[in-house]
Design a protein around this motif. Structure first.
Motif, PDB file in Angstrom:
ATOM      1  N   MET A 195      24.394   8.194 -29.384  1.00  0.00           N
ATOM      2  CA  MET A 195      23.998   6.835 -29.108  1.00  0.00           C
ATOM      3  C   MET A 195      22.806   6.470 -30.003  1.00  0.00           C
ATOM      4  O   MET A 195      21.814   7.192 -30.024  1.00  0.00           O
ATOM      5  CB  MET A 195      23.624   6.716 -27.638  1.00  0.00           C
ATOM      6  CG  MET A 195      23.176   5.362 -27.238  1.00  0.00           C
ATOM      7  SD  MET A 195      23.126   5.323 -25.456  1.00  0.00           S
ATOM      8  CE  MET A 195      24.056   3.934 -25.100  1.00  0.00           C
ATOM      9  N   PRO A 196      22.900   5.363 -30.737  1.00  0.00           N
ATOM     10  CA  PRO A 196      21.801   4.970 -31.626  1.00  0.00           C
ATOM     11  C   PRO A 196      20.559   4.574 -30.828  1.00  0.00           C
ATOM     12  O   PRO A 196      20.655   3.988 -29.757  1.00  0.00           O
ATOM     13  CB  PRO A 196      22.355   3.783 -32.396  1.00  0.00           C
ATOM     14  CG  PRO A 196      23.668   3.460 -31.811  1.00  0.00           C
ATOM     15  CD  PRO A 196      24.034   4.497 -30.818  1.00  0.00           C
ATOM     16  N   GLN A 197      19.412   4.927 -31.401  1.00  0.00           N
ATOM     17  CA  GLN A 197      18.152   4.584 -30.743  1.00  0.00           C
ATOM     18  C   GLN A 197      17.486   3.434 -31.484  1.00  0.00           C
ATOM     19  O   GLN A 197      17.608   3.305 -32.701  1.00  0.00           O
ATOM     20  CB  GLN A 197      17.222   5.788 -30.720  1.00  0.00           C
ATOM     21  CG  GLN A 197      17.725   6.866 -29.804  1.00  0.00           C
ATOM     22  CD  GLN A 197      16.682   7.946 -29.628  1.00  0.00           C
ATOM     23  OE1 GLN A 197      15.682   7.966 -30.309  1.00  0.00           O
ATOM     24  NE2 GLN A 197      16.946   8.844 -28.710  1.00  0.00           N
ATOM     25  N   ILE A 198      16.781   2.654 -30.736  1.00  0.00           N
ATOM     26  CA  ILE A 198      16.057   1.527 -31.315  1.00  0.00           C
ATOM     27  C   ILE A 198      14.823   2.055 -32.025  1.00  0.00           C
ATOM     28  O   ILE A 198      14.052   2.836 -31.469  1.00  0.00           O
ATOM     29  CB  ILE A 198      15.651   0.527 -30.218  1.00  0.00           C
ATOM     30  CG1 ILE A 198      16.885  -0.005 -29.509  1.00  0.00           C
ATOM     31  CG2 ILE A 198      14.829  -0.602 -30.803  1.00  0.00           C
ATOM     32  CD1 ILE A 198      16.554  -0.846 -28.288  1.00  0.00           C
ATOM     33  N   LYS A 199      14.683   1.621 -33.279  1.00  0.00           N
ATOM     34  CA  LYS A 199      13.491   2.008 -34.034  1.00  0.00           C
ATOM     35  C   LYS A 199      12.381   1.013 -33.735  1.00  0.00           C
ATOM     36  O   LYS A 199      12.571  -0.196 -33.871  1.00  0.00           O
ATOM     37  CB  LYS A 199      13.756   1.999 -35.533  1.00  0.00           C
ATOM     38  CG  LYS A 199      14.391   3.232 -36.053  1.00  0.00           C
ATOM     39  CD  LYS A 199      14.380   3.195 -37.560  1.00  0.00           C
ATOM     40  CE  LYS A 199      14.972   4.460 -38.116  1.00  0.00           C
ATOM     41  NZ  LYS A 199      14.981   4.458 -39.578  1.00  0.00           N
ATOM     42  N   VAL A 200      11.275   1.537 -33.329  1.00  0.00           N
ATOM     43  CA  VAL A 200      10.121   0.685 -33.074  1.00  0.00           C
ATOM     44  C   VAL A 200       9.138   0.905 -34.211  1.00  0.00           C
ATOM     45  O   VAL A 200       8.637   2.008 -34.414  1.00  0.00           O
ATOM     46  CB  VAL A 200       9.463   1.028 -31.713  1.00  0.00           C
ATOM     47  CG1 VAL A 200       8.239   0.174 -31.481  1.00  0.00           C
ATOM     48  CG2 VAL A 200      10.464   0.878 -30.587  1.00  0.00           C
ATOM     49  N   GLU A 201       8.922  -0.151 -34.961  1.00  0.00           N
ATOM     50  CA  GLU A 201       7.963  -0.060 -36.061  1.00  0.00           C
ATOM     51  C   GLU A 201       6.636  -0.619 -35.592  1.00  0.00           C
ATOM     52  O   GLU A 201       6.567  -1.708 -35.037  1.00  0.00           O
ATOM     53  CB  GLU A 201       8.459  -0.860 -37.269  1.00  0.00           C
ATOM     54  CG  GLU A 201       9.600  -0.212 -37.986  1.00  0.00           C
ATOM     55  CD  GLU A 201       9.938  -0.972 -39.258  1.00  0.00           C
ATOM     56  OE1 GLU A 201       9.028  -1.527 -39.897  1.00  0.00           O
ATOM     57  OE2 GLU A 201      11.123  -1.002 -39.592  1.00  0.00           O
ATOM     58  N   LYS A 202       5.604   0.156 -35.853  1.00  0.00           N
ATOM     59  CA  LYS A 202       4.267  -0.316 -35.518  1.00  0.00           C
ATOM     60  C   LYS A 202       3.756  -1.159 -36.674  1.00  0.00           C
ATOM     61  O   LYS A 202       3.664  -0.681 -37.796  1.00  0.00           O
ATOM     62  CB  LYS A 202       3.309   0.863 -35.307  1.00  0.00           C
ATOM     63  CG  LYS A 202       3.242   1.360 -33.915  1.00  0.00           C
ATOM     64  CD  LYS A 202       2.078   2.293 -33.748  1.00  0.00           C
ATOM     65  CE  LYS A 202       1.895   2.670 -32.313  1.00  0.00           C
ATOM     66  NZ  LYS A 202       0.754   3.540 -32.117  1.00  0.00           N
ATOM     67  N   THR A 203       3.461  -2.390 -36.385  1.00  0.00           N
ATOM     68  CA  THR A 203       2.864  -3.241 -37.403  1.00  0.00           C
ATOM     69  C   THR A 203       1.450  -3.563 -36.960  1.00  0.00           C
ATOM     70  O   THR A 203       1.188  -3.802 -35.774  1.00  0.00           O
ATOM     71  CB  THR A 203       3.651  -4.551 -37.590  1.00  0.00           C
ATOM     72  OG1 THR A 203       3.717  -5.233 -36.353  1.00  0.00           O
ATOM     73  CG2 THR A 203       5.049  -4.295 -38.121  1.00  0.00           C
ATOM     74  N   LYS A 204       0.575  -3.556 -37.926  1.00  0.00           N
ATOM     75  CA  LYS A 204      -0.817  -3.848 -37.646  1.00  0.00           C
ATOM     76  C   LYS A 204      -0.963  -5.338 -37.379  1.00  0.00           C
ATOM     77  O   LYS A 204      -0.528  -6.164 -38.168  1.00  0.00           O
ATOM     78  CB  LYS A 204      -1.683  -3.437 -38.845  1.00  0.00           C
ATOM     79  CG  LYS A 204      -3.138  -3.727 -38.672  1.00  0.00           C
ATOM     80  CD  LYS A 204      -3.888  -3.270 -39.897  1.00  0.00           C
ATOM     81  CE  LYS A 204      -4.838  -4.362 -40.323  1.00  0.00           C
ATOM     82  NZ  LYS A 204      -5.536  -4.069 -41.540  1.00  0.00           N
TER      83      LYS A 204
END
Length: 169
Positions: free
Chosen positions: A1-10
């Protein structure tokens, strides 16, 4: 199952501060969060304000842990305060720059820029009262711009020293 990528943006932010006490508290917070490099330009008025608020004592206590460079104006008042601080000459610059606001840069990531405004409501006679205000930001463009100004002021001071013009402390 694909996971959601959470990108940290400043998140780039601005914070307005009013009053000498608020500005000094933010300067202390900025200094405490610094991990490597702290740069400060302070005119004679701000240097006095920081000296009497004990901020310069905090700077001195972190001198061995952080790379701290101070620039100030070439005025008798500034020279008096840097003498009192006993700041190392290799981390101090005396520059010809009037009417610049005080600014502090932490790790080339955050900036505090302070300025005085005339308070016309409290003027009495010849003595002018000033309100202190400041802007704190981590906005890259502003940090970079003031970083360039600091570097140019320091570079000019070093070239003046190389020409044999040195300020006696």
């Amino acid at each position: 199952m694909p996971q959601i990528k959470v990108e940290k943006t400043k998140k780039e932010l601005f914070q307005m501060l009013e009053g000498e006490q608020q500005v000094v508290l933010k300067a202390e917070e900025l200094l405490e969060k610094t991990e490597g490099e702290f740069q400060m330009f302070a005119s004679d008025e701000y240097l006095a304000q920081l000296y009497y608020s004990d901020f310069t004592d905090k700077l001195k206590s972190l001198r061995g842990k952080l790379d701290i460079t101070i620039l100030t104006e070439n005025t008798p008042k500034s020279l008096f305060f840097v003498q009192q601080m006993q700041w190392p000459k290799d981390k101090l610059g005396i520059v010809e720059a009037q009417s610049l606001p005080c600014f502090m840069i932490s790790d080339r990531k955050e900036l505090l820029i302070a300025f005085h405004e005339s308070d016309s409501s409290t003027e009495s006679g010849d003595k002018k009262k000033f309100k202190t205000a400041a802007i704190w930001t981590n906005y890259n463009a502003f940090v970079w711009t003031l970083q360039m100004l600091f570097s140019k002021l320091l570079e000019n001071e070093k070239s003046t020293q190389a020409k044999g013009v040195e300020v006696e402390l």
